[in-house]
Design a protein around this motif. Structure first.
Motif, PDB file in Angstrom:
ATOM      1  N   ALA A  62     -27.150  97.574  74.312  1.00 10.63           N
ATOM      2  CA  ALA A  62     -26.160  98.352  74.903  1.00 10.63           C
ATOM      3  C   ALA A  62     -25.719  97.402  76.287  1.00 10.63           C
ATOM      4  O   ALA A  62     -26.672  97.086  77.003  1.00 10.63           O
ATOM      5  N   THR A  63     -24.360  97.510  76.437  1.00  9.99           N
ATOM      6  CA  THR A  63     -23.745  96.589  77.609  1.00  9.99           C
ATOM      7  C   THR A  63     -23.211  97.746  78.633  1.00  9.99           C
ATOM      8  O   THR A  63     -22.278  98.459  77.995  1.00  9.99           O
ATOM      9  N   ALA A  64     -23.401  97.583  79.790  1.00  4.58           N
ATOM     10  CA  ALA A  64     -22.947  98.753  80.537  1.00  4.58           C
ATOM     11  C   ALA A  64     -22.613  98.002  82.028  1.00  4.58           C
ATOM     12  O   ALA A  64     -23.050  97.180  82.138  1.00  4.58           O
ATOM     13  N   LYS A  65     -22.122  98.832  82.783  1.00  5.10           N
ATOM     14  CA  LYS A  65     -21.562  98.556  84.243  1.00  5.10           C
ATOM     15  C   LYS A  65     -22.159  99.414  85.093  1.00  5.10           C
ATOM     16  O   LYS A  65     -21.894 100.618  84.756  1.00  5.10           O
ATOM     17  N   ASN A  66     -22.836  98.930  86.118  1.00  7.64           N
ATOM     18  CA  ASN A  66     -23.304  99.741  87.085  1.00  7.64           C
ATOM     19  C   ASN A  66     -22.014 100.249  88.110  1.00  7.64           C
ATOM     20  O   ASN A  66     -21.596  99.658  88.764  1.00  7.64           O
ATOM     21  N   SER A  67     -21.624 101.541  87.702  1.00 11.03           N
ATOM     22  CA  SER A  67     -20.443 102.016  88.228  1.00 11.03           C
ATOM     23  C   SER A  67     -21.016 102.811  89.553  1.00 11.03           C
ATOM     24  O   SER A  67     -20.100 103.503  90.221  1.00 11.03           O
ATOM     25  N   THR A  68     -21.961 102.889  89.929  1.00 17.69           N
ATOM     26  CA  THR A  68     -22.736 103.650  91.059  1.00 17.69           C
ATOM     27  C   THR A  68     -22.232 102.707  92.245  1.00 17.69           C
ATOM     28  O   THR A  68     -22.118 101.661  92.283  1.00 17.69           O
ATOM     29  N   HIS A 103     -47.469 107.763  92.705  1.00 15.21           N
ATOM     30  CA  HIS A 103     -46.805 108.579  91.862  1.00 15.21           C
ATOM     31  C   HIS A 103     -45.387 108.223  91.591  1.00 15.21           C
ATOM     32  O   HIS A 103     -44.669 107.474  92.256  1.00 15.21           O
ATOM     33  N   LYS A 104     -44.950 108.739  90.298  1.00 12.01           N
ATOM     34  CA  LYS A 104     -43.303 108.387  89.974  1.00 12.01           C
ATOM     35  C   LYS A 104     -42.664 109.509  90.311  1.00 12.01           C
ATOM     36  O   LYS A 104     -43.020 110.653  89.826  1.00 12.01           O
ATOM     37  N   VAL A 105     -41.578 109.157  90.876  1.00 13.04           N
ATOM     38  CA  VAL A 105     -40.832 110.357  91.304  1.00 13.04           C
ATOM     39  C   VAL A 105     -39.216 110.088  90.888  1.00 13.04           C
ATOM     40  O   VAL A 105     -38.912 109.057  91.385  1.00 13.04           O
ATOM     41  N   GLU A 106     -38.513 111.104  90.418  1.00 16.66           N
ATOM     42  CA  GLU A 106     -37.289 110.644  89.814  1.00 16.66           C
ATOM     43  C   GLU A 106     -36.430 110.842  91.084  1.00 16.66           C
ATOM     44  O   GLU A 106     -36.302 111.862  91.936  1.00 16.66           O
ATOM     45  N   VAL A 107     -35.502 109.855  91.297  1.00 15.01           N
ATOM     46  CA  VAL A 107     -34.550 109.984  92.621  1.00 15.01           C
ATOM     47  C   VAL A 107     -33.366 110.399  92.184  1.00 15.01           C
ATOM     48  O   VAL A 107     -32.642 111.232  92.771  1.00 15.01           O
ATOM     49  N   THR A 108     -32.866 109.836  91.067  1.00 21.56           N
ATOM     50  CA  THR A 108     -31.455 110.475  90.591  1.00 21.56           C
ATOM     51  C   THR A 108     -31.435 109.900  89.156  1.00 21.56           C
ATOM     52  O   THR A 108     -32.057 109.305  88.476  1.00 21.56           O
ATOM     53  N   THR A 109     -30.505 110.841  88.345  1.00 21.45           N
ATOM     54  CA  THR A 109     -30.022 110.269  86.987  1.00 21.45           C
ATOM     55  C   THR A 109     -28.557 110.082  87.158  1.00 21.45           C
ATOM     56  O   THR A 109     -27.849 110.707  87.636  1.00 21.45           O
ATOM     57  N   VAL A 110     -28.287 108.924  86.332  1.00 20.01           N
ATOM     58  CA  VAL A 110     -26.955 108.344  86.343  1.00 20.01           C
ATOM     59  C   VAL A 110     -26.451 108.267  84.780  1.00 20.01           C
ATOM     60  O   VAL A 110     -27.225 107.512  84.162  1.00 20.01           O
ATOM     61  N   ALA A 111     -25.458 108.811  84.394  1.00 18.94           N
ATOM     62  CA  ALA A 111     -24.820 108.485  83.117  1.00 18.94           C
ATOM     63  C   ALA A 111     -23.920 107.474  83.167  1.00 18.94           C
ATOM     64  O   ALA A 111     -22.980 107.570  84.207  1.00 18.94           O
ATOM     65  N   LEU A 112     -23.957 106.094  82.376  1.00 19.63           N
ATOM     66  CA  LEU A 112     -23.225 105.128  82.555  1.00 19.63           C
ATOM     67  C   LEU A 112     -22.617 104.867  80.928  1.00 19.63           C
ATOM     68  O   LEU A 112     -23.376 105.250  79.948  1.00 19.63           O
ATOM     69  N   ASP A 113     -21.297 104.791  80.949  1.00 18.46           N
ATOM     70  CA  ASP A 113     -20.748 104.438  79.708  1.00 18.46           C
ATOM     71  C   ASP A 113     -21.178 102.932  79.258  1.00 18.46           C
ATOM     72  O   ASP A 113     -21.255 101.986  79.934  1.00 18.46           O
ATOM     73  N   ALA A 114     -21.669 103.034  77.946  1.00 25.48           N
ATOM     74  CA  ALA A 114     -22.248 101.706  77.297  1.00 25.48           C
ATOM     75  C   ALA A 114     -21.427 101.481  76.193  1.00 25.48           C
ATOM     76  O   ALA A 114     -21.133 102.303  75.361  1.00 25.48           O
TER      77      ALA A 114
END
Length: 188
Positions: free
Chosen positions: A34-40, A5-16
């Motif tokens: 799109a180039t982004a940085k994992n800011s989490t 099963h696929k389960v959503e763990v979290t949603t993260v908005a990243l600036d790209a």
């Protein structure tokens, strides 16, 4: 039920940062990237990703493991209003001259970029020259090559090409390989 099963763990908005990129040696298309940085504070695990744009579903891609603070890029698909064409202008394989044992191989290309969008656009054009580990093999960028904006030690050259609406520009690119005649040169 012992089924995956696929389960959503979290949603993260990243600036790209969005940009267009073309690698005409590999693909005859211009891609939106799109180039982004994992800011989490946690990693993004490797796996498949579904890519959506304002127009809807674009396709499926994949991501490698992305550590916290690491920069990464995702392709957002082809933009058909920007065109790239790579034409081989010259392919020369010269045998050694008298009293020499050096073979010369030269390639020349014209790369044409066109903008059919309503607004001005900038496209990063990427090409590469061969890189050799052998000191007997000499590789140089050919005279007449449009000066790249960036060149790295892996042989990648990048040009940032600005295009007005309806404009077409050409980038000249080429390289020369000089090697002993006895060497088998392949993969150019």
């Amino acid at each position: 039920d012992r089924r995956p099963h696929k389960v959503e763990v979290t949603t993260v908005a990243l600036d790209a940062v969005l940009g267009y990129e073309a690698i005409p040696k590999i693909s005859p298309w211009v891609y939106l990237k799109a180039t982004a940085k994992n800011s989490t504070p946690f990693p993004i695990l490797a796996g498949e990703v579904d890519v959506f744009r304002s127009s809807g579903y674009v396709g499926t891609g994949s991501l490698d493991y992305i550590a916290p603070g690491e920069e990464f890029a995702v392709s957002l698909g082809v933009d058909e209003d920007l065109k790239v064409k790579r034409v081989i202008d010259e392919r020369v394989d010269r045998a050694p001259k008298i009293l020499s044992n050096t073979r010369t191989i030269a390639y020349g290309y014209t790369i044409e970029l066109s903008n059919f969008k309503a607004g001005a656009q900038s496209v990063t054009l990427v090409e590469n020259i061969p890189v050799s580990q052998r000191k007997e093999i000499k590789i140089s960028v050919r005279e007449g090559t449009t000066k790249p904006d960036e060149k790295n030690d892996d042989g990648f050259l990048r040009w940032k090409v600005s295009l007005a609406p309806g404009e077409q520009k050409s980038v000249m690119f080429g390289y020369v390989v000089e090697a002993p005649e006895a060497f088998q040169i392949g993969g150019l």
